[in-house]
Design an enzyme around this catalytic site. Sequence first.
Site, PDB file in Angstrom:
ATOM      1  N   LYS A  35       0.797  -1.211  -0.062  1.00 10.18           N
ATOM      2  CA  LYS A  35      -0.020  -0.045  -0.065  1.00 10.18           C
ATOM      3  C   LYS A  35       0.948   1.358   0.014  1.00 10.18           C
ATOM      4  O   LYS A  35       0.771   2.149  -0.768  1.00 10.18           O
ATOM      5  CB  LYS A  35      -0.816  -0.040   1.167  1.00 10.18           C
ATOM      6  N   THR A  85     -11.530  -0.245  12.210  1.00 16.01           N
ATOM      7  CA  THR A  85     -12.138  -0.969  13.520  1.00 16.01           C
ATOM      8  C   THR A  85     -13.209  -1.899  12.817  1.00 16.01           C
ATOM      9  O   THR A  85     -14.232  -1.593  12.855  1.00 16.01           O
ATOM     10  CB  THR A  85     -12.825   0.150  13.989  1.00 16.01           C
ATOM     11  N   GLU A 148     -14.801  11.377  11.546  1.00 17.38           N
ATOM     12  CA  GLU A 148     -15.043  11.528  10.105  1.00 17.38           C
ATOM     13  C   GLU A 148     -16.003  11.115   9.521  1.00 17.38           C
ATOM     14  O   GLU A 148     -16.533   9.953   9.662  1.00 17.38           O
ATOM     15  CB  GLU A 148     -13.703  10.732   9.418  1.00 17.38           C
ATOM     16  N   PHE A 149     -16.739  11.880   8.384  1.00 12.70           N
ATOM     17  CA  PHE A 149     -18.167  11.367   8.016  1.00 12.70           C
ATOM     18  C   PHE A 149     -17.995  11.370   6.500  1.00 12.70           C
ATOM     19  O   PHE A 149     -19.160  11.239   5.781  1.00 12.70           O
ATOM     20  CB  PHE A 149     -19.157  12.658   8.228  1.00 12.70           C
ATOM     21  N   LEU A 150     -16.841  11.011   6.055  1.00 10.99           N
ATOM     22  CA  LEU A 150     -16.672  11.097   4.284  1.00 10.99           C
ATOM     23  C   LEU A 150     -17.363   9.873   3.858  1.00 10.99           C
ATOM     24  O   LEU A 150     -17.577   8.591   4.583  1.00 10.99           O
ATOM     25  CB  LEU A 150     -15.199  11.143   3.924  1.00 10.99           C
ATOM     26  N   GLY A 253     -34.237  -0.306  -2.317  1.00 11.03           N
ATOM     27  CA  GLY A 253     -33.672  -1.103  -3.327  1.00 11.03           C
ATOM     28  C   GLY A 253     -33.003  -2.469  -2.517  1.00 11.03           C
ATOM     29  O   GLY A 253     -33.663  -2.789  -1.487  1.00 11.03           O
ATOM     30  N   CYS A 260     -18.757   0.561   6.383  1.00 12.61           N
ATOM     31  CA  CYS A 260     -19.433   1.307   7.375  1.00 12.61           C
ATOM     32  C   CYS A 260     -20.849   1.197   8.075  1.00 12.61           C
ATOM     33  O   CYS A 260     -20.841   0.491   9.077  1.00 12.61           O
ATOM     34  CB  CYS A 260     -19.239   2.851   7.157  1.00 12.61           C
TER      35      CYS A 260
END
Length: 433
Positions: A35, A85, A148-150, A253, A260
Amino acid sequence: MRISVIGCGYLGAVHASAMAELGHEVVGIDVDPRKIEALAAGRPPFFEPGLAEILTSATGSGRLRFSTEIADAASAEVHFLAVGTPQSSDTHAADLTHVDAAFESLLPHLADGALVVGKSTVPVGPAARLAARLADEAPHASLAWNPEFLREGFAVKDTLEPDRLVYGVADDHAASVLDHVYRAAIEAGTPRLKTDYATAELVKVAANAFLATKISFINAMSEIADATGADVTLLADAIGHDARIGRRFLNAGVGFGGGCLPKDIRAFTAHADELGRGESLRFLKEVDAINLRQRQRVVDLAIETLGGSVFHKKIAVLGVTFKPESDDVRDSPALDVAVQLKGLGAEVIATDPQGIENARLRHPQLEYTSSTSEALRGADLMVLVTEWREYRSLDPVVTGRLVAGARGIDGRNVLDPVAWRKAGWGYRGLGRP
Ligand code: UDX
């Protein structure tokens, strides 16, 4: 500022690149040498729109470096913990091993006045626990929790232009350091909320639980719509006009997936059980159950559409990722449907613009093609399960010439039933008459 980002997955790689894009001097750390090698060469190890551009520009300018050595983070003033996590192997609880390991490895390298900032999604507790560790082992450093809310697919934009900033802090100094880090967003008027540690930790899981509940609510309505002949898409439009409800995240759907929402609601219920408050979040178990039922509904519809059995029927599965504009197949409803149909003896050919490589690693037993028309050629049934633009814009007449049987299941309710039926297709959506 000098910043380190520990953990360079979907969250960390984007965060590191975005911080460098904002002008900070950043080092990204990860234990995975492959990575790190890819990122250092300016190649994102996963698909995320806009990431390659900011990564190459930042690595090219020298503002962004990558390393597998935690000691290379030593000169940073701010350290973001962005490790995963995952769901524990034996329970639904969040596995905090990586957070603890990253934190412990960082401890001996913390400079005077350094700020450690948790970004990983956690239950309530780790922030206070890590702050106590700092007080004992590195009292010259302090801790903040900054969830973080991305969203994948919009991760770069969400990081550069967040809709809110949440600082879980114990003092004003930590908040002012974070204000420096996020100066651009703050000057642009982004709301910034200063909270205690517990609230900051809870904000993230609560937001994801709410979003998951919204999706499962509309999917439950789609089951009722199926039983009554109502149209769930019109229902969503109509209730969505109420500003208190809102139309977003009301698309019925095949349900939610990804790295997440599913794991976070399960970890949240496990956490509530630990707190002796299991009943407070019992509804999230229902949210999870409704969500998983959608996958089964698509499989059942396939069986019904093909006259009682999918055995030896050729089925084109359009999409394997959990959502468009991502190559992520973690807990993907689309891939799950493909695997279940294959398990029932169907000849499944799955296609996806970005997700095939990841899907093949998890499910090598499936047949894949990168060509939509090849997947559709000779198919007895088309099943659309990820709403990539190219599937949404398929022409029913042209597509009809490719397949053996003009039968389609729209697992995302994104095709126009009138146009598809007019072109001779047997169209089935979820909760659409
Ligand atoms: C989510 C949260 O949105 C984000 O704030 C958090 O930081 C991480 O988790 P993400 O997993 O990238 O982000 O995906 P999201 O856009 O929330 O979609 C999640 C799933 O819900 C996808 O599988 C999507 O297809 C599904 N979904 C979304 C629906 O089924 N219906 C909808 O109306 C919206």
